[in-house]
Design a protein around this motif. Structure first.
Motif, PDB file in Angstrom:
ATOM      1  N   MET A 220       0.817  -1.212   0.000  1.00 45.99           N
ATOM      2  CA  MET A 220       0.000   0.000   0.000  1.00 45.99           C
ATOM      3  C   MET A 220       0.850   1.261   0.000  1.00 45.99           C
ATOM      4  O   MET A 220       0.439   2.302  -0.535  1.00 45.99           O
ATOM      5  N   THR A 223       2.185   1.333  -3.850  1.00 47.41           N
ATOM      6  CA  THR A 223       1.190   1.448  -4.915  1.00 47.41           C
ATOM      7  C   THR A 223      -0.163   1.757  -4.300  1.00 47.41           C
ATOM      8  O   THR A 223      -0.427   1.418  -3.140  1.00 47.41           O
ATOM      9  N   SER A 224      -1.024   2.375  -5.062  1.00 46.07           N
ATOM     10  CA  SER A 224      -2.372   2.656  -4.549  1.00 46.07           C
ATOM     11  C   SER A 224      -3.145   1.348  -4.451  1.00 46.07           C
ATOM     12  O   SER A 224      -3.137   0.538  -5.371  1.00 46.07           O
ATOM     13  N   SER A 225      -3.791   1.139  -3.323  1.00 49.57           N
ATOM     14  CA  SER A 225      -4.553  -0.089  -3.097  1.00 49.57           C
ATOM     15  C   SER A 225      -5.975   0.270  -2.701  1.00 49.57           C
ATOM     16  O   SER A 225      -6.206   1.229  -1.962  1.00 49.57           O
ATOM     17  N   THR A 226      -6.917  -0.517  -3.187  1.00 45.26           N
ATOM     18  CA  THR A 226      -8.315  -0.293  -2.855  1.00 45.26           C
ATOM     19  C   THR A 226      -8.926  -1.573  -2.296  1.00 45.26           C
ATOM     20  O   THR A 226      -8.444  -2.681  -2.548  1.00 45.26           O
ATOM     21  N   PRO A 233     -10.304   3.508  -1.333  1.00 47.54           N
ATOM     22  CA  PRO A 233      -8.855   3.534  -1.084  1.00 47.54           C
ATOM     23  C   PRO A 233      -8.532   3.065   0.334  1.00 47.54           C
ATOM     24  O   PRO A 233      -9.249   3.404   1.289  1.00 47.54           O
ATOM     25  N   ASP A 235      -6.176   2.582   3.770  1.00 45.23           N
ATOM     26  CA  ASP A 235      -5.197   3.248   4.627  1.00 45.23           C
ATOM     27  C   ASP A 235      -4.231   2.187   5.146  1.00 45.23           C
ATOM     28  O   ASP A 235      -4.666   1.227   5.800  1.00 45.23           O
TER      29      ASP A 235
END
Length: 350
Positions: A220, A223-226, A233, A235
């Protein structure tokens, strides 16, 4: 397993009681007797207490892990009176008010196993055992039969032979293992497609997910993680790890079955089985996290990497091939989802 002899208690005869079992009754009867002795109970075991102990021994395998004891098994049918949410998430104590432990139920459950269990002692004495037991009308005693028996069947319960009770107490660990082995073998025959039966007899202490959390936290940060289910998104400091195929079914914490989600979704999903159409998204999330992990120093990373190699049947080159990796994840997860859906409820985020 060879059971020892002690005085009039012949281990070979006792061992025969659980040979070639076609129903669960004798196995859980033994487990209930063991539990009674282990708890320091008296020579007398009332039928209502015996039935309660028997139902407690099937609670975890049947209610929590959704194992079947057989289509005609009357013990598991008694648990049908317990609300679904209690069976999935509650305790046996919470289930008790919903269970019928009355005399008619006792008569139905104990009609056959109490006499069938004693057959080896009758046969070795050349005697014909009683066909069944009608509570309050059929009495079986060593004195009346003029043979040794491990217990007498009385009007309101079993009276354990004191020598047998002492034998059980002094060989508790061995007998507990013997009964568990018989139980596991029986459950595996009845549930051939369920993994890790031996881990599902009782509540287990689950190990933490520290290293798995570090793996996903690292991903996370790079890279952007959802969230898999909501697209929200994530945290890195506030997320849950969800077992995509419920842990109740797979009984493990292998990294390839874990996905990061927002906490409230994980709590809401519980033991539900998600849409298998999400498997490609699971594969892409893992591949992205793995690429980030290869560049970081994460504890146990090599061990976790081997989980993919061993369990998915892939090679190191597959990590560089998104199509092949997704295919391997699908081939592994889809059958597990299909099997889990036969036992646990479907779950969809809405």
């Amino acid at each position: 397993m060879t059971l020892p002899d002690k005085g009039p208690v012949h281990g070979e005869l006792l061992g025969q009681t659980l040979d070639h079992t076609t129903a669960s009754y004798k196995i859980v009867l033994v487990k209930a007797i063991l539990r009674h002795v282990q708890a320091g109970g008296s020579d007398f075991v009332p039928f209502d207490a015996l039935l309660r102990s028997i139902l407690e021994s099937i609670w975890i395998p049947v209610a929590r892990f959704r194992h079947t004891l057989g289509q005609t098994d009357q013990l598991s049918q008694l648990l049908d009176a317990v609300p679904e949410d209690v069976r999935l998430y509650g305790t046996f104590q919470q289930a008790l008010p919903h269970l019928d432990l009355g005399r008619q139920t006792q008569e139905r459950i104990f009609r056959w196993p109490l006499s069938v269990f004693l057959r080896p002692w009758f046969h070795v004495a050349g005697r014909k055992p009683p066909l069944d037991v009608k509570l309050g009308r059929t009495a079986i005693s060593s004195a009346a039969c003029a043979i040794y028996l491990p217990y007498d069947v009385e009007t309101d319960g079993l009276r354990l032979d004191r020598t047998f009770k002492g034998y059980v107490a002094s060989n508790m660990a061995l007998l507990d293992g013997w009964a568990d082995m018989a139980y596991i073998n029986y459950l595996q025959r009845r549930n051939p497609n369920v993994p890790a039966i031996s881990l599902k007899l009782r509540e287990e202490e689950r190990p933490g997910l520290r290293n798995q959390r570090l793996f996903w936290k690292n991903a996370m940060r790079k890279t952007s993680s959802t969230c898999l289910y909501t697209g929200t998104p994530l945290d890195p400091e506030n997320f849950h790890l969800d077992h995509f195929v419920p842990r109740r079914f797979v009984a493990h914490d292998r990294l390839w079955n874990l996905v990061p989600v927002v906490p409230e979704i994980n709590l809401r999903k519980g033991v539900g089985v998600p849409d298998p159409g999400l498997i490609p998204s699971v594969a892409r999330a893992h591949l992205s996290a793995l690429k980030a992990a290869f560049d970081a120093s994460i504890p146990k990373m090599e061990d976790m990497r081997e989980e993919y190699l061993d369990d998915l049947g892939i090679t190191s080159e597959t990590f560089a091939d998104p199509v092949a990796f997704e295919a391997a994840m699908h081939e592994t997860l889809q059958p597990l989802v299909n099997l889990a859906r036969k036992r646990f409820p479907d779950w969809r985020h809405s």
